[in-house]
Design a protein around this motif. Structure first.
Motif, PDB file in Angstrom:
ATOM      1  N   TYR A  12       0.835  -1.202   0.000  1.00 10.11           N
ATOM      2  CA  TYR A  12       0.000   0.000   0.000  1.00 10.11           C
ATOM      3  C   TYR A  12       0.869   1.251   0.000  1.00 10.11           C
ATOM      4  CZ  TYR A  12      -3.701  -3.210   1.561  1.00 10.11           C
ATOM      5  OH  TYR A  12      -4.577  -4.246   1.666  1.00 10.11           O
ATOM      6  N   TYR A  13       2.000   1.134   0.670  1.00 12.52           N
ATOM      7  CA  TYR A  13       2.912   2.264   0.810  1.00 12.52           C
ATOM      8  C   TYR A  13       3.544   2.614  -0.542  1.00 12.52           C
ATOM      9  CZ  TYR A  13       6.623   5.151   2.859  1.00 12.52           C
ATOM     10  OH  TYR A  13       7.450   6.182   3.179  1.00 12.52           O
ATOM     11  N   ALA A  14       3.718   1.582  -1.372  1.00  9.86           N
ATOM     12  CA  ALA A  14       4.465   1.768  -2.617  1.00  9.86           C
ATOM     13  C   ALA A  14       3.660   2.462  -3.712  1.00  9.86           C
ATOM     14  CB  ALA A  14       4.946   0.407  -3.114  1.00  9.86           C
ATOM     15  N   ALA A  15       2.353   2.646  -3.492  1.00 10.11           N
ATOM     16  CA  ALA A  15       1.496   3.205  -4.550  1.00 10.11           C
ATOM     17  C   ALA A  15       1.931   4.614  -4.955  1.00 10.11           C
ATOM     18  CB  ALA A  15       0.049   3.226  -4.070  1.00 10.11           C
ATOM     19  N   THR A  16       1.808   4.909  -6.259  1.00 11.65           N
ATOM     20  CA  THR A  16       2.101   6.273  -6.707  1.00 11.65           C
ATOM     21  C   THR A  16       0.860   6.864  -7.373  1.00 11.65           C
ATOM     22  OG1 THR A  16       2.991   5.399  -8.751  1.00 11.65           O
ATOM     23  CG2 THR A  16       4.595   6.003  -7.055  1.00 11.65           C
ATOM     24  N   TYR A  17       0.871   8.150  -7.443  1.00 12.48           N
ATOM     25  CA  TYR A  17      -0.298   8.878  -7.930  1.00 12.48           C
ATOM     26  C   TYR A  17       0.208   9.938  -8.887  1.00 12.48           C
ATOM     27  CZ  TYR A  17      -4.554  11.737  -7.758  1.00 12.48           C
ATOM     28  OH  TYR A  17      -5.663  12.450  -8.091  1.00 12.48           O
ATOM     29  N   PHE A  18      -0.501  10.140  -9.988  1.00 13.94           N
ATOM     30  CA  PHE A  18      -0.058  11.155 -10.943  1.00 13.94           C
ATOM     31  C   PHE A  18      -0.766  12.473 -10.667  1.00 13.94           C
ATOM     32  CE2 PHE A  18       0.522  13.440 -14.847  1.00 13.94           C
ATOM     33  CZ  PHE A  18       1.857  13.172 -15.149  1.00 13.94           C
ATOM     34  N   LEU A  19       0.019  13.424 -10.226  1.00 15.37           N
ATOM     35  CA  LEU A  19      -0.537  14.729  -9.870  1.00 15.37           C
ATOM     36  C   LEU A  19      -0.396  15.668 -11.055  1.00 15.37           C
ATOM     37  CD1 LEU A  19      -1.707  15.684  -7.129  1.00 15.37           C
ATOM     38  CD2 LEU A  19       0.511  16.704  -6.648  1.00 15.37           C
ATOM     39  N   ASP A  20      -1.510  16.306 -11.469  1.00 11.72           N
ATOM     40  CA  ASP A  20      -1.485  17.224 -12.614  1.00 11.72           C
ATOM     41  C   ASP A  20      -0.478  18.339 -12.396  1.00 11.72           C
ATOM     42  OD1 ASP A  20      -3.228  15.922 -14.173  1.00 11.72           O
ATOM     43  OD2 ASP A  20      -5.011  17.107 -13.592  1.00 11.72           O
ATOM     44  N   GLY A  21       0.342  18.565 -13.394  1.00 16.31           N
ATOM     45  CA  GLY A  21       1.305  19.657 -13.330  1.00 16.31           C
ATOM     46  C   GLY A  21       2.504  19.353 -12.452  1.00 16.31           C
ATOM     47  N   ARG A  22       2.616  18.106 -12.000  1.00  9.58           N
ATOM     48  CA  ARG A  22       3.743  17.805 -11.129  1.00  9.58           C
ATOM     49  C   ARG A  22       4.375  16.453 -11.452  1.00  9.58           C
ATOM     50  NH1 ARG A  22       5.586  19.033  -5.412  1.00  9.58           N
ATOM     51  NH2 ARG A  22       6.955  17.259  -5.124  1.00  9.58           N
ATOM     52  N   GLY A  23       3.499  15.484 -11.769  1.00 13.30           N
ATOM     53  CA  GLY A  23       4.018  14.176 -12.098  1.00 13.30           C
ATOM     54  C   GLY A  23       3.705  13.167 -11.016  1.00 13.30           C
ATOM     55  N   PRO A  24       4.426  12.043 -10.991  1.00 12.12           N
ATOM     56  CA  PRO A  24       4.113  10.995 -10.019  1.00 12.12           C
ATOM     57  C   PRO A  24       4.546  11.382  -8.600  1.00 12.12           C
ATOM     58  CG  PRO A  24       5.977  10.345 -11.385  1.00 12.12           C
ATOM     59  CD  PRO A  24       5.542  11.704 -11.868  1.00 12.12           C
ATOM     60  N   VAL A  25       3.654  11.182  -7.646  1.00  8.20           N
ATOM     61  CA  VAL A  25       3.988  11.417  -6.235  1.00  8.20           C
ATOM     62  C   VAL A  25       3.531  10.209  -5.427  1.00  8.20           C
ATOM     63  CG1 VAL A  25       3.867  13.947  -6.306  1.00  8.20           C
ATOM     64  CG2 VAL A  25       1.794  12.622  -5.822  1.00  8.20           C
ATOM     65  N   HIS A  26       3.966  10.166  -4.196  1.00  7.55           N
ATOM     66  CA  HIS A  26       3.571   9.121  -3.253  1.00  7.55           C
ATOM     67  C   HIS A  26       2.054   9.193  -3.054  1.00  7.55           C
ATOM     68  CE1 HIS A  26       3.550   6.429   0.048  1.00  7.55           C
ATOM     69  NE2 HIS A  26       3.482   7.336   1.005  1.00  7.55           N
ATOM     70  N   ASP A  27       1.367   8.054  -3.205  1.00  8.29           N
ATOM     71  CA  ASP A  27      -0.097   8.061  -3.121  1.00  8.29           C
ATOM     72  C   ASP A  27      -0.565   7.834  -1.675  1.00  8.29           C
ATOM     73  OD1 ASP A  27      -2.773   7.993  -3.498  1.00  8.29           O
ATOM     74  OD2 ASP A  27      -2.788   6.266  -4.862  1.00  8.29           O
ATOM     75  N   VAL A  28      -0.563   8.932  -0.928  1.00 13.25           N
ATOM     76  CA  VAL A  28      -0.960   8.872   0.477  1.00 13.25           C
ATOM     77  C   VAL A  28      -2.424   8.458   0.594  1.00 13.25           C
ATOM     78  CG1 VAL A  28      -1.276  10.251   2.564  1.00 13.25           C
ATOM     79  CG2 VAL A  28       0.753  10.575   1.150  1.00 13.25           C
ATOM     80  N   TYR A  29      -3.239   8.988  -0.304  1.00 16.02           N
ATOM     81  CA  TYR A  29      -4.676   8.706  -0.251  1.00 16.02           C
ATOM     82  C   TYR A  29      -4.957   7.206  -0.262  1.00 16.02           C
ATOM     83  CZ  TYR A  29      -9.578   8.571  -1.551  1.00 16.02           C
ATOM     84  OH  TYR A  29     -10.915   8.285  -1.577  1.00 16.02           O
ATOM     85  N   SER A  30      -4.415   6.513  -1.239  1.00 13.26           N
ATOM     86  CA  SER A  30      -4.673   5.074  -1.352  1.00 13.26           C
ATOM     87  C   SER A  30      -4.056   4.303  -0.190  1.00 13.26           C
ATOM     88  CB  SER A  30      -4.104   4.531  -2.664  1.00 13.26           C
ATOM     89  OG  SER A  30      -4.739   5.173  -3.736  1.00 13.26           O
ATOM     90  N   MET A  31      -2.872   4.738   0.236  1.00 12.40           N
ATOM     91  CA  MET A  31      -2.222   4.060   1.355  1.00 12.40           C
ATOM     92  C   MET A  31      -3.115   4.113   2.594  1.00 12.40           C
ATOM     93  SD  MET A  31       1.333   5.098   3.259  1.00 12.40           S
ATOM     94  CE  MET A  31       0.739   6.663   3.865  1.00 12.40           C
ATOM     95  N   VAL A  32      -3.654   5.301   2.858  1.00 13.78           N
ATOM     96  CA  VAL A  32      -4.480   5.493   4.064  1.00 13.78           C
ATOM     97  C   VAL A  32      -5.771   4.680   3.950  1.00 13.78           C
ATOM     98  CG1 VAL A  32      -5.895   7.202   5.281  1.00 13.78           C
ATOM     99  CG2 VAL A  32      -3.527   7.732   4.674  1.00 13.78           C
ATOM    100  N   VAL A  33      -6.446   4.826   2.826  1.00  8.88           N
ATOM    101  CA  VAL A  33      -7.750   4.181   2.693  1.00  8.88           C
ATOM    102  C   VAL A  33      -7.602   2.661   2.678  1.00  8.88           C
ATOM    103  CG1 VAL A  33      -9.778   3.930   1.218  1.00  8.88           C
ATOM    104  CG2 VAL A  33      -8.747   6.189   1.569  1.00  8.88           C
ATOM    105  N   ARG A  34      -6.637   2.145   1.911  1.00  7.83           N
ATOM    106  CA  ARG A  34      -6.454   0.682   1.855  1.00  7.83           C
ATOM    107  C   ARG A  34      -6.068   0.133   3.219  1.00  7.83           C
ATOM    108  NH1 ARG A  34      -4.013   0.826  -3.634  1.00  7.83           N
ATOM    109  NH2 ARG A  34      -5.735   0.238  -5.024  1.00  7.83           N
ATOM    110  N   SER A  35      -5.159   0.842   3.902  1.00  7.36           N
ATOM    111  CA  SER A  35      -4.727   0.383   5.228  1.00  7.36           C
ATOM    112  C   SER A  35      -5.900   0.306   6.184  1.00  7.36           C
ATOM    113  CB  SER A  35      -3.677   1.327   5.812  1.00  7.36           C
ATOM    114  OG  SER A  35      -2.512   1.294   5.032  1.00  7.36           O
ATOM    115  N   PHE A  36      -6.708   1.359   6.167  1.00  9.57           N
ATOM    116  CA  PHE A  36      -7.828   1.389   7.112  1.00  9.57           C
ATOM    117  C   PHE A  36      -8.936   0.418   6.723  1.00  9.57           C
ATOM    118  CE2 PHE A  36      -6.528   5.786   8.751  1.00  9.57           C
ATOM    119  CZ  PHE A  36      -6.065   5.259   9.949  1.00  9.57           C
ATOM    120  N   GLN A  37      -8.882  -0.087   5.499  1.00  7.24           N
ATOM    121  CA  GLN A  37      -9.861  -1.113   5.145  1.00  7.24           C
ATOM    122  C   GLN A  37      -9.453  -2.480   5.692  1.00  7.24           C
ATOM    123  OE1 GLN A  37     -10.560  -0.405   0.994  1.00  7.24           O
ATOM    124  NE2 GLN A  37     -12.151   1.104   1.465  1.00  7.24           N
ATOM    125  N   GLU A  38      -8.214  -2.570   6.200  1.00  7.88           N
ATOM    126  CA  GLU A  38      -7.833  -3.743   6.998  1.00  7.88           C
ATOM    127  C   GLU A  38      -8.412  -3.486   8.381  1.00  7.88           C
ATOM    128  OE1 GLU A  38      -6.287  -6.166   5.593  1.00  7.88           O
ATOM    129  OE2 GLU A  38      -5.575  -5.205   3.753  1.00  7.88           O
TER     130      GLU A  38
END
Lengths: 252, 231
Positions: free
Chosen positions: B134-160
């Motif tokens: 979950y930590y390894a996920a990346t997210y493509f941010l407009d005008g910036r490029g790939p960043v660490h996907d905190v959103y998915s990490m948090v949501v997926r983790s809490f779904q455990e």
């Protein structure tokens, strides 16, 4: 009234203590708590037993001698009332009453319910005074004292040094007692020259005596028969920090 | 009496506990404000997280201040508690409390529980050791490029469920701790006046509850799929 008492009996400072149970019939609800103990002691003496040792002096709530924990509360169930001013009408017929001495390392038991509170005397000797030259009697109003300062000092000076604050504190801290003295002397103009030296020395002595620290449970304020406020502990904290961080000099 | 002995009294040690505690309360408020961006969607929280990493000097200053606060806070409270335990060698047979609270009497326990949880929490979300996938996920941010996907990490983790359960328990301990903490710190710092002391005590409890609600919303929203992970 019929009352069952569980009293802490301890023959001497080094001896092992334990609770003993006594039953008293015909207790009048008009008796004070100490008069009830007097009746118990007469009964014990008649039976040829050792009477319960407890401290008392004025029996009108102003000397601070009569400290004991009654049913888990210093001076008993009535707020702002010393044990001597507590009356048996606060209890019900058939009640069981547990009586214990103040429990703190700094207040060793001398016998039964009497503890040695000379730690308080040593704290006072360390700084709970003002220094002044003796001589002619000064004019009564030579030093102006603002009314709010006089009120504040007077409220703090209501402390009778009974030790209920220490007894009530989950940490056996003496902060309310020391704070009352700090606020009493530190609020008046005569107390200013030694204000920061005083707080430093009294706190140092308090800690040397083995009292605990203050963690703001506010049990002391609730147990104090004179209603001393934890407001003064806040003042002690401020004054001590001022003394430690800036120094003992009093700025004009 | 030299300056090196400035912290020798319990009053000065308590002052350190109060100041470091308030630093951590401020952090809890800031941390929650950031976390709640998860409800504003992945763009918001991911750009916020990336932005934090951009100001690394500031981030590291905050981390060092927080770590120092935590260490000093725990060190002095444990030391003071030991001292006070010695101050009453024989306990009462009967003791009735009138003013103290469950929170005030369990500060050491709640504090140590929070302290242990913080280690787990850092291992999970900061070092990525608990669910590395979950930590390894990346997210493509407009005008910036790939960043660490905190959103998915948090949501997926809490779904455990166990991550959420542990988190809610820990946050509840934080709430219990804070019910006593904030007003106690202010009292230690000498901030007291008849006129406002009752407001301070009430506000302290209100803050504890508001923070609890805020923090608990995120795992609850993840478990109930109000927050959905990105596919």
């Amino acid at each position: 009234m019929k009352i069952t008492l569980h009293v802490w009996r301890q023959p001497g400072p080094q001896a092992q203590g334990r609770f003993e149970t006594y039953t008293l019939d015909n207790i009048s609800p008009h008796m004070s708590f100490l008069e009830m103990l007097d009746v118990l002691n007469e009964q014990l003496v008649t039976e040829g037993k050792e009477p319960v040792a407890f401290e008392h002096d004025c029996r009108e709530g102003i000397c601070g001698s009569c400290g004991m924990v009654i049913n888990g509360r210093p001076h008993g169930p009535r707020r702002r009332t010393t044990a001597c001013q507590l009356h048996m009408r606060m209890f019900n017929d058939g009640d069981e009453i547990w009586i214990e001495p103040w429990r703190a390392r700094a207040f060793p038991v001398i016998k039964d319910l009497i503890v040695d509170r000379s730690a308080f005397d040593r704290i006072i000797a360390a700084g709970g005074y003002i220094s002044c030259h003796t001589g002619g009697v000064p004019d009564a109003n030579a030093i102006p004292v603002p009314k709010p300062a006089a009120d504040r000092a007077f409220d703090a000076a209501a402390c009778i040094g009974c030790g209920a604050c220490v007894a009530a504190c989950p940490n056996a801290s003496a902060m309310l007692f020391v704070a009352a003295k700090i606020a009493h002397l530190g609020s008046l103009p005569q107390g200013q020259p030694e204000r920061y030296r005083r707080v430093r020395r009294m706190v140092a002595q308090m800690e040397a005596e083995g009292f605990g620290h203050c963690s703001n449970h506010y049990e002391c304020e609730a147990a104090c028969p004179k209603g001393i406020s934890v407001e003064y502990i806040a003042q002690l904290n401020r004054d001590l920090r001022r003394a430690e961080l800036i120094g003992e000099e009093v700025m004009p | 009496m030299n300056d090196s002995a400035m912290l020798r009294t319990t009053v000065m040690q308590k002052s350190v506990v109060a100041i470091t505690g308030l630093v951590m309360v401020l952090f809890l408020i800031a941390h929650l404000s950031g976390n709640l961006l998860v409800f504003a969607g992945p763009d918001a929280i991911n750009s916020y997280a990336a932005g934090l990493r951009d100001v690394s000097a500031l981030l590291w200053t905050a981390r060092i201040v927080l770590l120092a606060s935590l260490v000093l806070h725990v060190y002095f409270t444990v030391r003071l508690r030991q001292l006070s335990r010695e101050a009453r060698p024989i306990q009462y047979r009967m003791q009735r409390y009138e003013a103290s609270t469950f929170a005030s009497r369990t500060m050491l326990i709640s504090g140590l529980v929070i302290f242990s949880y913080v280690a787990f929490h850092l291992a999970h979300f900061t070092w990525g050791k608990i669910y590395p996938q979950y930590y390894a996920a990346t997210y493509f941010l407009d005008g910036r490029g790939p960043v660490h996907d905190v959103y998915s990490m948090v949501v997926r983790s809490f779904q455990e469920w166990w991550i959420s359960a542990l988190y809610i328990v820990a946050v509840t301990f934080v709430m219990i701790h804070l019910v006593h903490a904030t007003q106690s710190a202010l009292q230690t710092l000498g901030i007291y006046h008849k006129r406002y002391v009752h407001s301070i005590r009430k506000a302290s409890i209100a803050l504890a509850i508001v923070l609890w609600v805020g923090y608990v919303l995120i795992p609850l929203a993840s478990l109930t799929r109000i927050l959905k992970p990105l596919t």
